[in-house]
Design a protein around this motif. Structure first.
Motif: not given
Length: 393
Positions: A261, A263-269, A272
């Motif tokens: 919840d 983690v920014d899965k787009e900016k920090n793949k 993630y």
């Protein structure tokens, strides 16, 4: 000898041998010197990596920091030792390195970061210039016409390293893309003040405690960073990892699940991916097959060449009955010369997979490797090993 073979792979010795053999032929002598100059350059590139990382530490010290460690190579760890209170870690695939300098709170200014970051490149240029003043340089040394030219090989290797590090790009470290020296130098002027003035003393100390398996102390230190926005995610994830190493799998899952919840899965793949991979492994250790396929597949799809993701994915596939595919993924991860957490956990599932295929002799080979190094297994690995043994009866 095992360490030397890891640092200098087989192609290095092949070129070296062919080069020396060619020196004995009149018509092949020039070609022999070409090969030997190439080998010398490859050798000095590795030496230049060491000089580069030492340069980071020295210049970091000049900038007010505390030199902590040098990591040489990638993949799994081969050996580590302390020198002048600096930890030296040698990994397999010695084709790069990292230096770590810790700054006291308030000392991590943009200027100190610039000095630290530029130190490696400056050191390579300094050594190249010193050798140039003493020995000179031949731009055509690789032609072999002037024989073996170690000085020119050394100068070329250090200049190549320096220039390469100045080209801005991201490098892979433990599966995470981080900026190299060139990109870091470009980004430093645009950093916000709070990005360079967080006190990371305890954070770094926690990592040190983690490595020497003082998990309780590390968890206590990481807990101090849970309420800091910039460090909450990594601190929470690492606490989950260490709870797993203590055999507290349910607690580890409770600490790690909220990371999805945060983690920014787009900016920090990559982070993630690490979280998904960790959750898959925790469940695997516990014997819970729920969601392990999608969790491990998510991590593996983001970076399919990262050994930790390969290990988890291969183990999950064997657990789910796709035995041949899983075995194929895990086999390259096992190095019988260097038993550690990664090689042993892969061996556990290779043992299980071979048992399922009724390949008893092959299964025994992995079982012997695990039993011989049983003292190197953490609590989660022991839980997994005991569970796999029960299932294999």
């Amino acid at each position: 000898m095992k360490i030397i073979k890891s640092i200098f792979p087989i192609y290095f010795w092949f070129f070296l041998t062919i080069g020396f053999v060619c020196l004995f032929g009149i018509n092949t002598r020039v070609f022999g010197y070409i090969l030997l100059n190439l080998v010398a350059t490859l050798f000095f590139i590795k030496l230049g990596v060491v000089l580069h990382e030492i340069g980071h530490l020295l210049f970091g010290k000049l900038a007010g920091g505390n030199p902590k460690r040098i990591v040489l190579g990638k993949s799994h760890e081969i050996t580590r030792f302390d020198f002048c209170n600096i930890k030296i870690i040698l990994n397999k695939d010695f084709n790069g390195g990292f230096a770590f300098v810790n700054f006291p709170q308030g000392k991590n200014s943009k200027f100190s970061q610039f000095i630290l970051t530029a130190g490696g490149v400056i050191t390579n240029f300094i050594f190249a210039y010193i050798f140039y003043l003493i020995f000179g340089f031949s731009i055509s040394f690789m032609s072999g016409r002037d024989g073996l030219d170690l000085a020119s090989a050394f100068i070329s290797a250090n200049i190549l390293l320096a220039l390469t590090n100045l080209i801005p790009f991201r490098v892979d470290y433990l599966g995470v893309k981080i900026p190299n020296d060139g990109l870091t130098l470009l980004k430093i002027p645009f950093r916000k003040k709070n990005e360079t003035n967080i006190d990371f003393n305890d954070f770094f100390e926690a990592h040190e405690k983690f490595e020497i398996k003082e998990f309780d102390e590390a968890i206590e230190l990481y807990s101090r960073y849970i309420d800091i926005k910039e460090t909450e995610l990594l601190a929470r994830y690492n606490i989950g990892l260490m709870l797993t190493k203590k055999g507290k799998i349910d607690e580890a899952l409770n600490w790690t699940k909220p990371c999805l919840d945060i983690v920014d899965k787009e900016k920090n793949k990559m982070m993630y991916a690490h979280i998904n991979n960790g959750l898959a492994w925790f469940k695997l250790v516990k014997g819970d097959k729920d969601d392990i396929d999608i969790l491990s597949k998510t991590a593996y799809s983001i970076k399919s060449d990262f050994s930790y993701f390969i290990g988890t994915r291969g183990s999950v596939l064997i657990e789910l009955g796709k035995i041949e595919v899983g075995i194929k993924m895990l086999k390259p991860l096992v190095d019988f010369n260097f038993p550690n957490n990664q090689t042993l956990s892969a061996a556990i599932y290779l043992y299980y997979g071979m048992n399922l295929l009724k390949e008893n002799k092959k299964a025994q080979k992995y079982s012997d490797f695990i039993i011989k190094n049983i003292d190197k297994l953490d609590a989660d690995d022991l839980l997994l090993w005991n569970r796999i043994q029960e299932k294999s009866k």
